[in-house]
Scaffold this motif. Structure first.
Motif, PDB file in Angstrom:
ATOM      1  N   LEU A  96       0.824  -1.209   0.000  1.00 58.71           N
ATOM      2  CA  LEU A  96       0.000   0.000   0.000  1.00 58.71           C
ATOM      3  C   LEU A  96       0.862   1.265   0.000  1.00 58.71           C
ATOM      4  O   LEU A  96       0.596   2.207  -0.743  1.00 58.71           O
ATOM      5  CB  LEU A  96      -0.914   0.003   1.233  1.00 58.71           C
ATOM      6  N   TYR A  97       1.911   1.274   0.846  1.00 57.11           N
ATOM      7  CA  TYR A  97       2.799   2.434   0.862  1.00 57.11           C
ATOM      8  C   TYR A  97       3.457   2.631  -0.502  1.00 57.11           C
ATOM      9  O   TYR A  97       3.594   3.765  -0.986  1.00 57.11           O
ATOM     10  CB  TYR A  97       3.876   2.251   1.937  1.00 57.11           C
ATOM     11  N   TYR A  98       3.872   1.523  -1.116  1.00 61.30           N
ATOM     12  CA  TYR A  98       4.554   1.614  -2.413  1.00 61.30           C
ATOM     13  C   TYR A  98       3.613   2.185  -3.484  1.00 61.30           C
ATOM     14  O   TYR A  98       3.978   3.078  -4.247  1.00 61.30           O
ATOM     15  CB  TYR A  98       5.046   0.227  -2.816  1.00 61.30           C
ATOM     16  N   LEU A  99       2.380   1.686  -3.525  1.00 60.63           N
ATOM     17  CA  LEU A  99       1.426   2.173  -4.518  1.00 60.63           C
ATOM     18  C   LEU A  99       1.030   3.630  -4.248  1.00 60.63           C
ATOM     19  O   LEU A  99       0.798   4.397  -5.182  1.00 60.63           O
ATOM     20  CB  LEU A  99       0.187   1.269  -4.519  1.00 60.63           C
ATOM     21  N   GLU A 100       0.955   4.007  -2.982  1.00 61.62           N
ATOM     22  CA  GLU A 100       0.650   5.404  -2.653  1.00 61.62           C
ATOM     23  C   GLU A 100       1.751   6.336  -3.146  1.00 61.62           C
ATOM     24  O   GLU A 100       1.474   7.430  -3.659  1.00 61.62           O
ATOM     25  CB  GLU A 100       0.477   5.550  -1.138  1.00 61.62           C
ATOM     26  N   GLU A 101       3.011   5.904  -2.999  1.00 65.74           N
ATOM     27  CA  GLU A 101       4.130   6.711  -3.500  1.00 65.74           C
ATOM     28  C   GLU A 101       4.043   6.879  -5.011  1.00 65.74           C
ATOM     29  O   GLU A 101       4.289   7.962  -5.558  1.00 65.74           O
ATOM     30  CB  GLU A 101       5.458   6.059  -3.115  1.00 65.74           C
ATOM     31  N   GLU A 102       3.685   5.791  -5.693  1.00 67.54           N
ATOM     32  CA  GLU A 102       3.545   5.862  -7.148  1.00 67.54           C
ATOM     33  C   GLU A 102       2.409   6.810  -7.538  1.00 67.54           C
ATOM     34  O   GLU A 102       2.521   7.577  -8.493  1.00 67.54           O
ATOM     35  CB  GLU A 102       3.278   4.463  -7.712  1.00 67.54           C
ATOM     36  N   ASN A 103       1.304   6.763  -6.789  1.00 62.45           N
ATOM     37  CA  ASN A 103       0.180   7.654  -7.090  1.00 62.45           C
ATOM     38  C   ASN A 103       0.545   9.115  -6.863  1.00 62.45           C
ATOM     39  O   ASN A 103       0.103  10.000  -7.618  1.00 62.45           O
ATOM     40  CB  ASN A 103      -1.025   7.286  -6.222  1.00 62.45           C
ATOM     41  N   ASP A 163      12.293 -12.466  -3.768  1.00 65.27           N
ATOM     42  CA  ASP A 163      11.697 -13.588  -3.031  1.00 65.27           C
ATOM     43  C   ASP A 163      10.340 -13.247  -2.424  1.00 65.27           C
ATOM     44  O   ASP A 163       9.720 -14.105  -1.792  1.00 65.27           O
ATOM     45  CB  ASP A 163      12.652 -14.047  -1.918  1.00 65.27           C
ATOM     46  N   ASN A 164       9.880 -12.014  -2.605  1.00 68.52           N
ATOM     47  CA  ASN A 164       8.637 -11.559  -1.980  1.00 68.52           C
ATOM     48  C   ASN A 164       7.528 -11.512  -3.031  1.00 68.52           C
ATOM     49  O   ASN A 164       7.382 -10.525  -3.746  1.00 68.52           O
ATOM     50  CB  ASN A 164       8.842 -10.180  -1.348  1.00 68.52           C
ATOM     51  N   MET A 165       6.733 -12.563  -3.111  1.00 67.27           N
ATOM     52  CA  MET A 165       5.716 -12.657  -4.157  1.00 67.27           C
ATOM     53  C   MET A 165       4.668 -11.553  -4.046  1.00 67.27           C
ATOM     54  O   MET A 165       4.179 -11.048  -5.059  1.00 67.27           O
ATOM     55  CB  MET A 165       5.039 -14.029  -4.120  1.00 67.27           C
ATOM     56  N   ALA A 166       4.313 -11.148  -2.835  1.00 72.38           N
ATOM     57  CA  ALA A 166       3.311 -10.090  -2.677  1.00 72.38           C
ATOM     58  C   ALA A 166       3.792  -8.792  -3.319  1.00 72.38           C
ATOM     59  O   ALA A 166       3.045  -8.116  -4.031  1.00 72.38           O
ATOM     60  CB  ALA A 166       3.009  -9.876  -1.196  1.00 72.38           C
ATOM     61  N   VAL A 167       5.039  -8.431  -3.094  1.00 71.02           N
ATOM     62  CA  VAL A 167       5.596  -7.216  -3.691  1.00 71.02           C
ATOM     63  C   VAL A 167       5.734  -7.375  -5.202  1.00 71.02           C
ATOM     64  O   VAL A 167       5.444  -6.450  -5.976  1.00 71.02           O
ATOM     65  CB  VAL A 167       6.967  -6.881  -3.063  1.00 71.02           C
ATOM     66  N   LEU A 168       6.159  -8.553  -5.641  1.00 66.24           N
ATOM     67  CA  LEU A 168       6.332  -8.800  -7.074  1.00 66.24           C
ATOM     68  C   LEU A 168       4.998  -8.680  -7.814  1.00 66.24           C
ATOM     69  O   LEU A 168       4.942  -8.154  -8.928  1.00 66.24           O
ATOM     70  CB  LEU A 168       6.947 -10.177  -7.302  1.00 66.24           C
TER      71      LEU A 168
END
Length: 292
Positions: free
Chosen positions: A93-100, A136-141
């Motif tokens: 969520l933090y990563y996508l918020e930064e992209e937005n 190795d982190n499928m959720a992030v990938l």
């Protein structure tokens, strides 16, 4: 006296009428939104959940996302989420918020065309490197694959050959994440795919040995004798992608009475399903799949 109007919460695209429904379809992103805008408290009030209403009211609205979600998980007794899963989801969520936020900056400012192009290429390169850093982190990938589809599909289309063989070496799990997205699949698998890439996918990703090695805990393995009956493996709301099944075994979408797919229909095609039912008369045969 005015009549109280009851309404449903929409969690993970499902209408929720009670606590049991909330537990089944608990969505971290949706729950944070409803907590922030006050809709969760309104729902608890009109549904008569007084105890839960008091507990949710006591949560500090200025707390960080992980603290809030952890409290909500405890209040509503969501047993399927542990601390590591919450942390992964919050990270996405933090990563996508930064992209937005970055996208909003582009909209608000009239950058020169060359600067936009340079930034676009830089963003794509940074996203690929982010996949490699989180190999190795499928959720992030999976979150990265969604971002690549939304923001950088044009560059993927130009660069899909180089990208495949780069990730095959540096982050092979990312290839599975990308292949969960329908927009990318035709470039790497199927009759329309580049022949060299498709052959590599079949030999370097989709053998049972390679899939187990690359996916690790993200691969689900079923070994089950079903006595010639259809055995429910996953519910219809679970989206998944089948990696491999053994000859003589069959699978179908959950609840589909007319479907029966064998190994020649499924293997090497990464067929996606809504839930899964399985038929097998050999306890040593394996069904390999992953959630999408």
């Amino acid at each position: 006296m005015a009549k109280t109007i009851k309404f449903n919460l929409i969690l993970d695209n499902y209408p929720v009428r009670n606590i049991e429904g909330m537990q089944e379809h608990f969505s971290i992103e949706d729950m944070l939104k409803y907590f922030d805008n006050g809709l969760l408290l309104r729902w608890l009030n009109v549904r008569g959940y007084e105890k839960e209403y008091e507990k949710v009211s006591a949560i500090d609205k200025n707390a960080d996302k992980k603290t809030i979600i952890t409290e909500l998980v405890k209040i509503f007794e969501v047993v399927d989420l542990d601390d590591s899963e919450i942390e992964k989801a919050i990270g996405i969520l933090y990563y996508l918020e930064e992209e937005n936020l970055l996208n909003a900056v582009y909209k608000e400012n009239a950058f020169e065309k060359k600067q936009i192009i340079d930034d676009y290429n830089f963003g794509y390169t940074a996203l690929v490197m982010h996949m490699e850093e989180n190999k190795d982190n499928m959720a992030v990938l999976k979150a990265d694959a969604i971002q690549m589809e939304r923001e950088y599909f044009g560059l993927f289309e130009l660069n899909y050959y180089e990208l495949y063989f780069r990730l095959l070496v540096s982050a092979p799990k990312a290839l599975f994440a990308i292949l969960t997205r329908d927009a990318f699949r035709k470039f790497w698998i199927g009759e329309e795919a580049n022949a060299k890439i498709y052959e590599s996918v079949k030999t370097s990703l989709l053998t049972a040995e390679k899939a187990k090695e690359i996916l690790g805990d993200d691969l689900k393995i079923v070994r089950r004798h079903t006595q010639a009956m259809w055995d429910p493996i996953e519910r219809p709301e679970v989206k998944l992608m089948v990696i491999k099944i053994a000859p003589g075994t069959f699978i179908k979408n959950a609840g589909n009475f007319y479907e029966k797919l064998g190994n020649t229909d499924v293997n090497d095609n990464l067929v996606k399903f809504d839930g899964l039912e399985y038929q097998c008369n050999n306890p040593f045969c394996e069904l390999l799949y992953m959630e999408v």
